[in-house]
Scaffold this motif. Structure first.
Motif, mmCIF file in Angstrom:
data_model
loop_
_atom_site.group_PDB
_atom_site.id
_atom_site.type_symbol
_atom_site.label_atom_id
_atom_site.label_comp_id
_atom_site.label_asym_id
_atom_site.label_seq_id
_atom_site.Cartn_x
_atom_site.Cartn_y
_atom_site.Cartn_z
ATOM 1 N N UNK A 1 0.828 -1.207 0.000
ATOM 2 C CA UNK A 1 0.000 0.000 0.000
ATOM 3 C C UNK A 1 0.864 1.258 0.000
ATOM 4 N N UNK A 2 1.934 1.250 0.796
ATOM 5 C CA UNK A 2 2.849 2.401 0.825
ATOM 6 C C UNK A 2 3.452 2.660 -0.551
ATOM 7 N N UNK A 3 3.820 1.595 -1.242
ATOM 8 C CA UNK A 3 4.412 1.750 -2.569
ATOM 9 C C UNK A 3 3.391 2.278 -3.576
ATOM 10 N N UNK A 4 2.148 1.815 -3.467
ATOM 11 C CA UNK A 4 1.098 2.334 -4.354
ATOM 12 C C UNK A 4 0.842 3.810 -4.076
ATOM 13 N N UNK A 5 0.907 4.206 -2.828
ATOM 14 C CA UNK A 5 0.733 5.619 -2.480
ATOM 15 C C UNK A 5 1.860 6.445 -3.101
ATOM 16 N N UNK A 6 3.091 5.960 -2.973
ATOM 17 C CA UNK A 6 4.232 6.665 -3.577
ATOM 18 C C UNK A 6 4.073 6.762 -5.093
ATOM 19 N N UNK A 7 3.656 5.654 -5.706
ATOM 20 C CA UNK A 7 3.448 5.650 -7.153
ATOM 21 C C UNK A 7 2.360 6.645 -7.550
ATOM 22 N N UNK A 8 1.295 6.681 -6.778
ATOM 23 C CA UNK A 8 0.209 7.617 -7.057
ATOM 24 C C UNK A 8 0.665 9.064 -6.969
ATOM 25 N N UNK A 9 1.476 9.362 -5.961
ATOM 26 C CA UNK A 9 1.994 10.720 -5.818
ATOM 27 C C UNK A 9 2.895 11.090 -6.995
#
Length: 91
Positions: A43-51
């Protein structure tokens, strides 16, 4: 005396099975915790990718039909946050 020996053996077997089951449950719990931890990392990586994707969309003025409503909502929320921050500074 045979009855006592029989009860002792049954108690020992019961204790052994209980210990085995407890060990299995502990292993299962550890595995489940590891899964939840990995999912949180994902989830943290998806958040970073989204940003990063949001920054690319804004920086390069890329129009993505599917992302446009989400980007618009993010911009609205950012404006609301800035407005709330400025109202706090005025107090």
């Amino acid at each position: 005396m045979a009855l006592f020996d029989d009860l002792t053996k049954k108690a020992a077997k019961f204790t052994e099975k209980t210990i085995e089951k407890s060990s299995e449950l502990a292993d299962t719990a550890k595995t489940k915790v590891s899964i939840k931890s990995a999912e949180a990392d994902l989830d943290d990586q998806f958040i970073k990718l989204g940003k990063l994707y949001y920054e690319v969309l804004n920086k390069d003025n890329v129009f993505d039909e599917k992302a446009a409503p989400v980007v618009q909502k993010i911009d609205e929320i950012n404006q609301r946050i800035e407005s709330l921050k400025s109202s706090l500074e005025k107090k």
